[in-house]
Scaffold this motif. Sequence first.
Motif, mmCIF file in Angstrom:
data_model
loop_
_atom_site.group_PDB
_atom_site.id
_atom_site.type_symbol
_atom_site.label_atom_id
_atom_site.label_comp_id
_atom_site.label_asym_id
_atom_site.label_seq_id
_atom_site.Cartn_x
_atom_site.Cartn_y
_atom_site.Cartn_z
ATOM 1 N N PRO A 1 33.574 -34.813 -0.489
ATOM 2 C CA PRO A 1 32.663 -33.760 -0.034
ATOM 3 C C PRO A 1 33.381 -32.573 0.614
ATOM 4 C CG PRO A 1 31.836 -35.916 0.600
ATOM 5 C CD PRO A 1 33.208 -36.121 0.022
ATOM 6 N N ARG A 2 34.544 -32.801 1.178
ATOM 7 C CA ARG A 2 35.291 -31.684 1.766
ATOM 8 C C ARG A 2 35.758 -30.721 0.682
ATOM 9 N NH1 ARG A 2 39.665 -35.146 4.812
ATOM 10 N NH2 ARG A 2 39.474 -36.096 2.781
ATOM 11 N N LEU A 3 36.146 -31.258 -0.466
ATOM 12 C CA LEU A 3 36.567 -30.420 -1.589
ATOM 13 C C LEU A 3 35.381 -29.599 -2.094
ATOM 14 C CD1 LEU A 3 38.865 -29.652 -3.480
ATOM 15 C CD2 LEU A 3 38.286 -31.631 -4.879
ATOM 16 N N GLU A 4 34.217 -30.230 -2.162
ATOM 17 C CA GLU A 4 33.006 -29.504 -2.564
ATOM 18 C C GLU A 4 32.744 -28.338 -1.608
ATOM 19 O OE1 GLU A 4 28.204 -30.213 -3.035
ATOM 20 O OE2 GLU A 4 29.378 -31.498 -1.712
ATOM 21 N N LYS A 5 32.852 -28.587 -0.320
ATOM 22 C CA LYS A 5 32.587 -27.556 0.685
ATOM 23 C C LYS A 5 33.574 -26.394 0.549
ATOM 24 C CE LYS A 5 32.008 -26.952 5.646
ATOM 25 N NZ LYS A 5 32.080 -27.585 6.967
ATOM 26 N N MET A 6 34.853 -26.706 0.320
ATOM 27 C CA MET A 6 35.857 -25.651 0.165
ATOM 28 C C MET A 6 35.569 -24.809 -1.077
ATOM 29 S SD MET A 6 39.509 -27.281 1.313
ATOM 30 C CE MET A 6 39.335 -28.916 0.628
ATOM 31 N N PHE A 7 35.239 -25.473 -2.189
ATOM 32 C CA PHE A 7 34.979 -24.750 -3.426
ATOM 33 C C PHE A 7 33.702 -23.909 -3.307
ATOM 34 C CE2 PHE A 7 33.496 -24.425 -7.891
ATOM 35 C CZ PHE A 7 34.576 -23.751 -8.409
ATOM 36 N N ALA A 8 32.700 -24.419 -2.606
ATOM 37 C CA ALA A 8 31.439 -23.699 -2.449
ATOM 38 C C ALA A 8 31.636 -22.362 -1.752
ATOM 39 C CB ALA A 8 30.445 -24.561 -1.685
ATOM 40 N N ARG A 9 32.650 -22.251 -0.921
ATOM 41 C CA ARG A 9 32.926 -20.995 -0.211
ATOM 42 C C ARG A 9 33.283 -19.860 -1.163
ATOM 43 N NH1 ARG A 9 37.351 -22.481 3.929
ATOM 44 N NH2 ARG A 9 37.480 -20.221 4.000
ATOM 45 N N LEU A 10 33.676 -20.190 -2.396
ATOM 46 C CA LEU A 10 34.071 -19.163 -3.356
ATOM 47 C C LEU A 10 32.884 -18.441 -3.972
ATOM 48 C CD1 LEU A 10 36.986 -21.008 -5.177
ATOM 49 C CD2 LEU A 10 37.136 -19.307 -3.342
ATOM 50 N N GLY A 11 31.684 -19.006 -3.848
ATOM 51 C CA GLY A 11 30.496 -18.350 -4.379
ATOM 52 C C GLY A 11 29.865 -19.113 -5.518
ATOM 53 N N LYS B 1 30.638 -9.813 -2.448
ATOM 54 C CA LYS B 1 29.393 -9.821 -1.685
ATOM 55 C C LYS B 1 29.285 -11.112 -0.875
ATOM 56 C CE LYS B 1 24.431 -10.049 -2.351
ATOM 57 N NZ LYS B 1 23.408 -10.285 -3.365
ATOM 58 N N GLY B 2 29.221 -11.012 0.419
ATOM 59 C CA GLY B 2 29.078 -12.190 1.262
ATOM 60 C C GLY B 2 30.231 -13.166 1.136
ATOM 61 N N GLY B 3 31.387 -12.707 0.679
ATOM 62 C CA GLY B 3 32.538 -13.585 0.541
ATOM 63 C C GLY B 3 32.671 -14.224 -0.828
ATOM 64 N N ALA B 4 31.731 -13.960 -1.749
ATOM 65 C CA ALA B 4 31.805 -14.544 -3.095
ATOM 66 C C ALA B 4 33.071 -14.067 -3.791
ATOM 67 C CB ALA B 4 30.579 -14.138 -3.910
ATOM 68 N N MET B 5 33.737 -14.974 -4.463
ATOM 69 C CA MET B 5 35.008 -14.620 -5.092
ATOM 70 C C MET B 5 35.077 -14.972 -6.568
ATOM 71 S SD MET B 5 37.544 -15.845 -2.125
ATOM 72 C CE MET B 5 36.891 -15.906 -0.486
ATOM 73 N N LEU B 6 34.015 -15.512 -7.145
ATOM 74 C CA LEU B 6 34.055 -15.936 -8.537
ATOM 75 C C LEU B 6 33.149 -15.065 -9.396
ATOM 76 C CD1 LEU B 6 33.942 -19.800 -8.058
ATOM 77 C CD2 LEU B 6 35.928 -18.367 -8.531
ATOM 78 N N ASP B 7 33.745 -14.430 -10.384
ATOM 79 C CA ASP B 7 33.033 -13.614 -11.351
ATOM 80 C C ASP B 7 33.297 -14.268 -12.700
ATOM 81 O OD1 ASP B 7 33.520 -10.232 -12.622
ATOM 82 O OD2 ASP B 7 31.884 -11.648 -12.910
ATOM 83 N N LEU B 8 32.518 -15.279 -13.050
ATOM 84 C CA LEU B 8 32.807 -16.112 -14.214
ATOM 85 C C LEU B 8 31.965 -15.787 -15.433
ATOM 86 C CD1 LEU B 8 33.086 -19.498 -12.275
ATOM 87 C CD2 LEU B 8 34.942 -17.969 -12.971
ATOM 88 N N ASP B 9 30.910 -14.990 -15.280
ATOM 89 C CA ASP B 9 30.050 -14.679 -16.413
ATOM 90 C C ASP B 9 30.766 -13.776 -17.411
ATOM 91 O OD1 ASP B 9 27.897 -16.156 -15.501
ATOM 92 O OD2 ASP B 9 27.021 -14.469 -14.415
ATOM 93 N N THR B 10 30.457 -13.976 -18.680
ATOM 94 C CA THR B 10 30.987 -13.142 -19.750
ATOM 95 C C THR B 10 30.079 -11.932 -19.903
ATOM 96 O OG1 THR B 10 31.818 -15.086 -20.884
ATOM 97 C CG2 THR B 10 31.593 -13.100 -22.202
ATOM 98 N N ARG B 11 30.679 -10.767 -20.096
ATOM 99 C CA ARG B 11 29.884 -9.569 -20.326
ATOM 100 C C ARG B 11 30.762 -8.540 -21.046
ATOM 101 N NH1 ARG B 11 30.987 -9.875 -15.129
ATOM 102 N NH2 ARG B 11 32.295 -8.259 -14.229
ATOM 103 N N LYS B 12 30.105 -7.548 -21.615
ATOM 104 C CA LYS B 12 30.805 -6.502 -22.349
ATOM 105 C C LYS B 12 31.786 -5.789 -21.426
ATOM 106 C CE LYS B 12 30.100 -2.610 -25.380
ATOM 107 N NZ LYS B 12 29.152 -1.832 -26.155
ATOM 108 N N GLY B 13 32.993 -5.563 -21.917
ATOM 109 C CA GLY B 13 34.015 -4.858 -21.162
ATOM 110 C C GLY B 13 34.874 -5.742 -20.283
ATOM 111 N N LYS B 14 34.520 -7.000 -20.187
ATOM 112 C CA LYS B 14 35.305 -7.924 -19.357
ATOM 113 C C LYS B 14 36.123 -8.809 -20.293
ATOM 114 C CE LYS B 14 34.982 -11.697 -16.113
ATOM 115 N NZ LYS B 14 34.116 -12.771 -15.657
ATOM 116 N N ALA B 15 37.418 -8.844 -20.054
ATOM 117 C CA ALA B 15 38.296 -9.648 -20.910
ATOM 118 C C ALA B 15 38.025 -11.127 -20.683
ATOM 119 C CB ALA B 15 39.757 -9.339 -20.600
ATOM 120 N N PRO B 16 38.134 -11.958 -21.733
ATOM 121 C CA PRO B 16 37.966 -13.402 -21.548
ATOM 122 C C PRO B 16 38.975 -13.920 -20.529
ATOM 123 C CG PRO B 16 38.090 -12.844 -23.874
ATOM 124 C CD PRO B 16 38.424 -11.605 -23.097
ATOM 125 N N GLY B 17 38.496 -14.719 -19.589
ATOM 126 C CA GLY B 17 39.380 -15.278 -18.575
ATOM 127 C C GLY B 17 39.762 -14.279 -17.502
#
Length: 160
Positions: free
Chosen positions: A110-120, A129-145
């Motif tokens: 559960p500690r690992l879950e809590k640490m990962f949850a902080r990323l957004g 926004k609010g400390g979120a650090m993960l932009d994982l959605d695919t969209r036009k203009g964004k390179a894969p990965g």
Amino acid sequence: MNGIYKEMVGLRDQVGRNAGFENYVGYAFKSKHRFDYGVDACLEFHAGVEAAVVPLVRELDRKRAAALRLDALRPWDFAVDPKGRGPLRPFNGGRELVSKSLATFRGLDPRLEKMFARLGAGDEARGSKGGAMLDLDTRKGKAPGDISTCARGRAGRLSS
């Protein structure tokens, strides 16, 4: 092919000797900046893999062949799921990926879950926004990965 390989080995050995080494191996370690381990450590690792990993892989292959009712496995037999399951489907967006990752981490610790949850939540495309650090959605203009937008500076370069 064997003749070409033998010639290549001889030429590489000569390169190593020309550079002042006993053979090509010493030269290769030096040229690739391998300073934290040497030939003996590699040989020890190879022996460990042979002793621990190879028997495991052979046992897994034996079980796969039995599950597929085959006497011997062929390369294409590894593309088949012995349990008849369909192909894996990609996640439906960053939010689902993060959600399932959190469930996996929760099962581990559960500690690992809590640490990962902080990323957004995984779908924050407008920066941190609010400390979120993960932009994982695919969209036009964004390179894969592509990395999170919040990890980039204004000019699109990685910030330190």
